[in-house]
Design a protein around this motif. Sequence first.
Motif, PDB file in Angstrom:
ATOM      1  N   MET A 194       9.975   6.176   0.882  1.00 21.17           N
ATOM      2  CA  MET A 194       8.896   5.229   1.201  1.00 21.17           C
ATOM      3  C   MET A 194       8.911   4.057   0.222  1.00 21.17           C
ATOM      4  O   MET A 194       8.792   2.898   0.624  1.00 21.17           O
ATOM      5  CB  MET A 194       7.522   5.907   1.155  1.00 21.17           C
ATOM      6  N   GLN A 195       9.074   4.371  -1.053  1.00 25.51           N
ATOM      7  CA  GLN A 195       9.075   3.316  -2.062  1.00 25.51           C
ATOM      8  C   GLN A 195      10.239   2.354  -1.822  1.00 25.51           C
ATOM      9  O   GLN A 195      10.052   1.134  -1.796  1.00 25.51           O
ATOM     10  CB  GLN A 195       9.161   3.925  -3.464  1.00 25.51           C
ATOM     11  N   LYS A 196      11.419   2.886  -1.603  1.00 23.64           N
ATOM     12  CA  LYS A 196      12.615   2.060  -1.419  1.00 23.64           C
ATOM     13  C   LYS A 196      12.533   1.249  -0.124  1.00 23.64           C
ATOM     14  O   LYS A 196      12.766   0.037  -0.133  1.00 23.64           O
ATOM     15  CB  LYS A 196      13.846   2.967  -1.408  1.00 23.64           C
ATOM     16  N   LEU A 242      11.857   1.226  11.782  1.00 22.42           N
ATOM     17  CA  LEU A 242      11.957   1.934  10.503  1.00 22.42           C
ATOM     18  C   LEU A 242      10.713   2.790  10.268  1.00 22.42           C
ATOM     19  O   LEU A 242      10.814   3.965   9.885  1.00 22.42           O
ATOM     20  CB  LEU A 242      12.136   0.925   9.365  1.00 22.42           C
ATOM     21  N   PHE A 243       9.540   2.228  10.531  1.00 22.06           N
ATOM     22  CA  PHE A 243       8.296   2.940  10.247  1.00 22.06           C
ATOM     23  C   PHE A 243       8.047   4.081  11.235  1.00 22.06           C
ATOM     24  O   PHE A 243       7.392   5.064  10.895  1.00 22.06           O
ATOM     25  CB  PHE A 243       7.111   1.978  10.208  1.00 22.06           C
ATOM     26  N   HIS A 265       9.591  11.438   9.774  1.00 29.79           N
ATOM     27  CA  HIS A 265       9.954  12.087   8.511  1.00 29.79           C
ATOM     28  C   HIS A 265       8.717  12.719   7.877  1.00 29.79           C
ATOM     29  O   HIS A 265       8.764  13.872   7.433  1.00 29.79           O
ATOM     30  CB  HIS A 265      10.593  11.063   7.575  1.00 29.79           C
ATOM     31  N   ALA A 266       7.615  11.995   7.863  1.00 29.61           N
ATOM     32  CA  ALA A 266       6.368  12.526   7.291  1.00 29.61           C
ATOM     33  C   ALA A 266       5.891  13.749   8.073  1.00 29.61           C
ATOM     34  O   ALA A 266       5.444  14.739   7.476  1.00 29.61           O
ATOM     35  CB  ALA A 266       5.291  11.446   7.273  1.00 29.61           C
ATOM     36  N   ILE A 289       0.840  -1.204   0.000  1.00 29.38           N
ATOM     37  CA  ILE A 289       0.000   0.000   0.000  1.00 29.38           C
ATOM     38  C   ILE A 289       0.871   1.249   0.000  1.00 29.38           C
ATOM     39  O   ILE A 289       0.632   2.193  -0.755  1.00 29.38           O
ATOM     40  CB  ILE A 289      -0.963  -0.017   1.206  1.00 29.38           C
ATOM     41  N   ASP A 290       1.905   1.261   0.828  1.00 26.26           N
ATOM     42  CA  ASP A 290       2.743   2.453   0.885  1.00 26.26           C
ATOM     43  C   ASP A 290       3.622   2.592  -0.350  1.00 26.26           C
ATOM     44  O   ASP A 290       3.899   3.708  -0.787  1.00 26.26           O
ATOM     45  CB  ASP A 290       3.573   2.484   2.169  1.00 26.26           C
ATOM     46  N   VAL A 291       4.058   1.504  -0.938  1.00 26.02           N
ATOM     47  CA  VAL A 291       4.806   1.576  -2.197  1.00 26.02           C
ATOM     48  C   VAL A 291       3.919   2.177  -3.287  1.00 26.02           C
ATOM     49  O   VAL A 291       4.354   3.055  -4.042  1.00 26.02           O
ATOM     50  CB  VAL A 291       5.337   0.182  -2.612  1.00 26.02           C
TER      51      VAL A 291
END
Length: 173
Positions: A65-67, A157-158, A164-165, A41-43
Amino acid sequence: MKTLISTLGAACLVLTATLAIAADKPTDPQIAHIAYSAGVIDVEAAKLALSKTKNADVKAFAESMQKDHAAVNDMALALVKKLNVTPEDNATSQALTKAAEEKRAELGKLDGAAFDKAYVDNEVAYHKQVNGALETLLIPSAQNGELKGLLETGLKLFQGHQQHAEHVAAGLK
Protein backbone atom coordinates in the motif's frame (compact mmCIF):
# COMPACT_ATOMS: atom_id res chain seq x y z
CA MET A 1 -15.65 -7.25 18.44
CA LYS A 2 -18.99 -5.44 18.46
CA THR A 3 -17.17 -2.13 18.97
CA LEU A 4 -14.82 -2.91 16.09
CA ILE A 5 -17.71 -3.67 13.74
CA SER A 6 -19.56 -0.49 14.71
CA THR A 7 -16.34 1.52 14.31
CA LEU A 8 -15.79 0.12 10.82
CA GLY A 9 -19.42 0.77 9.95
CA ALA A 10 -19.11 4.35 11.16
CA ALA A 11 -15.92 4.81 9.13
CA CYS A 12 -17.68 3.57 5.99
CA LEU A 13 -20.57 5.94 6.62
CA VAL A 14 -18.18 8.86 7.10
CA LEU A 15 -16.38 8.03 3.87
CA THR A 16 -19.64 7.57 1.96
CA ALA A 17 -20.96 10.88 3.27
CA THR A 18 -17.64 12.53 2.55
CA LEU A 19 -17.59 11.36 -1.04
CA ALA A 20 -21.21 12.42 -1.43
CA ILE A 21 -20.09 15.98 -0.74
CA ALA A 22 -18.38 15.87 -4.12
CA ALA A 23 -21.59 14.74 -5.84
CA ASP A 24 -21.99 18.16 -7.46
CA LYS A 25 -19.40 17.15 -10.10
CA PRO A 26 -15.98 18.25 -8.92
CA THR A 27 -13.62 20.12 -11.23
CA ASP A 28 -10.35 18.60 -12.43
CA PRO A 29 -8.29 20.57 -9.86
CA GLN A 30 -10.64 19.33 -7.11
CA ILE A 31 -10.48 15.75 -8.43
CA ALA A 32 -6.69 15.92 -8.43
CA HIS A 33 -6.71 17.06 -4.79
CA ILE A 34 -9.24 14.41 -3.72
CA ALA A 35 -7.31 11.62 -5.44
CA TYR A 36 -3.98 12.79 -4.02
CA SER A 37 -5.48 13.14 -0.54
CA ALA A 38 -6.90 9.61 -0.72
CA GLY A 39 -3.44 8.30 -1.65
CA VAL A 40 -1.75 10.15 1.21
CA ILE A 41 -4.33 8.73 3.61
CA ASP A 42 -3.47 5.18 2.60
CA VAL A 43 0.28 5.82 2.77
CA GLU A 44 -0.14 7.14 6.32
CA ALA A 45 -2.30 4.14 7.29
CA ALA A 46 0.37 1.83 5.87
CA LYS A 47 3.09 3.58 7.87
CA LEU A 48 1.04 3.08 11.03
CA ALA A 49 0.57 -0.60 10.20
CA LEU A 50 4.28 -1.06 9.55
CA SER A 51 5.06 0.46 12.93
CA LYS A 52 2.61 -1.79 14.78
CA THR A 53 2.16 -5.15 13.09
CA LYS A 54 4.17 -8.29 13.65
CA ASN A 55 2.07 -10.29 11.17
CA ALA A 56 4.00 -11.05 7.96
CA ASP A 57 0.91 -10.89 5.71
CA VAL A 58 -0.24 -7.57 7.15
CA LYS A 59 3.29 -6.20 6.87
CA ALA A 60 3.57 -7.27 3.21
CA PHE A 61 0.17 -5.74 2.48
CA ALA A 62 1.08 -2.46 4.20
CA GLU A 63 4.39 -2.29 2.34
CA SER A 64 2.50 -2.73 -0.92
CA MET A 65 0.00 0.00 0.00
CA GLN A 66 2.77 2.41 0.92
CA LYS A 67 4.73 1.76 -2.29
CA ASP A 68 1.78 1.70 -4.69
CA HIS A 69 -0.05 4.75 -3.34
CA ALA A 70 3.17 6.77 -3.18
CA ALA A 71 3.90 5.83 -6.82
CA VAL A 72 0.42 6.83 -8.00
CA ASN A 73 0.69 10.11 -6.09
CA ASP A 74 4.07 10.76 -7.74
CA MET A 75 2.44 10.20 -11.14
CA ALA A 76 -0.40 12.53 -10.17
CA LEU A 77 2.03 15.26 -9.12
CA ALA A 78 3.95 14.89 -12.38
CA LEU A 79 0.69 15.13 -14.35
CA VAL A 80 -0.58 18.27 -12.60
CA LYS A 81 2.84 19.86 -13.10
CA LYS A 82 2.80 18.92 -16.80
CA LEU A 83 -0.72 20.29 -17.21
CA ASN A 84 0.12 23.36 -15.11
CA VAL A 85 -2.88 22.65 -12.86
CA THR A 86 -2.96 23.54 -9.20
CA PRO A 87 -4.90 20.95 -7.17
CA GLU A 88 -7.73 22.71 -5.36
CA ASP A 89 -8.40 21.94 -1.73
CA ASN A 90 -12.08 21.27 -1.16
CA ALA A 91 -14.60 20.05 1.38
CA THR A 92 -14.28 16.43 0.25
CA SER A 93 -10.50 16.37 0.66
CA GLN A 94 -10.80 18.04 4.05
CA ALA A 95 -13.46 15.61 5.25
CA LEU A 96 -11.47 12.61 4.02
CA THR A 97 -8.39 13.84 5.84
CA LYS A 98 -10.30 14.49 9.06
CA ALA A 99 -11.97 11.07 8.99
CA ALA A 100 -8.62 9.41 8.30
CA GLU A 101 -6.96 11.19 11.22
CA GLU A 102 -9.73 9.98 13.51
CA LYS A 103 -9.42 6.42 12.17
CA ARG A 104 -5.62 6.44 12.61
CA ALA A 105 -6.09 7.58 16.20
CA GLU A 106 -8.51 4.68 16.82
CA LEU A 107 -6.19 2.18 15.18
CA GLY A 108 -3.23 3.56 17.10
CA LYS A 109 -4.87 2.47 20.36
CA LEU A 110 -4.97 -1.17 19.24
CA ASP A 111 -2.20 -3.76 19.31
CA GLY A 112 -1.51 -7.25 18.06
CA ALA A 113 -4.22 -9.25 16.33
CA ALA A 114 -6.87 -6.64 17.17
CA PHE A 115 -4.85 -3.98 15.35
CA ASP A 116 -4.14 -6.23 12.38
CA LYS A 117 -7.81 -7.13 11.92
CA ALA A 118 -9.04 -3.56 12.34
CA TYR A 119 -6.40 -2.19 9.94
CA VAL A 120 -7.09 -4.74 7.21
CA ASP A 121 -10.87 -4.51 7.60
CA ASN A 122 -10.58 -0.74 7.30
CA GLU A 123 -8.46 -1.14 4.17
CA VAL A 124 -11.15 -3.36 2.61
CA ALA A 125 -13.86 -0.80 3.40
CA TYR A 126 -11.69 2.17 2.35
CA HIS A 127 -10.78 0.67 -1.01
CA LYS A 128 -14.40 -0.29 -1.69
CA GLN A 129 -15.49 3.28 -1.08
CA VAL A 130 -12.64 4.89 -3.03
CA ASN A 131 -13.13 2.50 -5.94
CA GLY A 132 -16.85 3.31 -5.97
CA ALA A 133 -16.11 7.04 -5.95
CA LEU A 134 -13.60 6.64 -8.78
CA GLU A 135 -16.08 4.67 -10.90
CA THR A 136 -19.21 6.72 -10.28
CA LEU A 137 -17.96 10.25 -9.66
CA LEU A 138 -14.30 11.10 -10.18
CA ILE A 139 -13.63 9.35 -13.50
CA PRO A 140 -16.95 10.46 -15.10
CA SER A 141 -16.38 14.03 -13.85
CA ALA A 142 -12.79 14.34 -15.09
CA GLN A 143 -12.57 16.59 -18.15
CA ASN A 144 -8.89 16.15 -19.00
CA GLY A 145 -8.14 12.91 -20.82
CA GLU A 146 -4.78 12.38 -19.12
CA LEU A 147 -6.29 12.88 -15.67
CA LYS A 148 -9.12 10.50 -16.56
CA GLY A 149 -6.53 7.96 -17.76
CA LEU A 150 -4.55 8.21 -14.55
CA LEU A 151 -7.72 7.74 -12.50
CA GLU A 152 -8.66 4.69 -14.59
CA THR A 153 -5.19 3.21 -14.06
CA GLY A 154 -5.50 3.94 -10.36
CA LEU A 155 -8.90 2.25 -10.25
CA LYS A 156 -7.48 -0.98 -11.70
CA LEU A 157 -4.63 -0.92 -9.19
CA PHE A 158 -6.94 -0.10 -6.27
CA GLN A 159 -9.38 -2.87 -7.23
CA GLY A 160 -6.40 -5.19 -6.87
CA HIS A 161 -5.69 -3.63 -3.48
CA GLN A 162 -9.24 -4.34 -2.39
CA GLN A 163 -8.91 -7.99 -3.42
CA HIS A 164 -5.54 -8.25 -1.67
CA ALA A 165 -7.01 -6.73 1.50
CA GLU A 166 -9.97 -9.14 1.36
CA HIS A 167 -7.55 -12.06 1.01
CA VAL A 168 -5.46 -10.89 3.97
CA ALA A 169 -8.64 -10.28 6.01
CA ALA A 170 -9.84 -13.83 5.31
CA GLY A 171 -6.57 -15.14 6.70
CA LEU A 172 -6.95 -13.16 9.92
CA LYS A 173 -10.34 -14.58 10.90
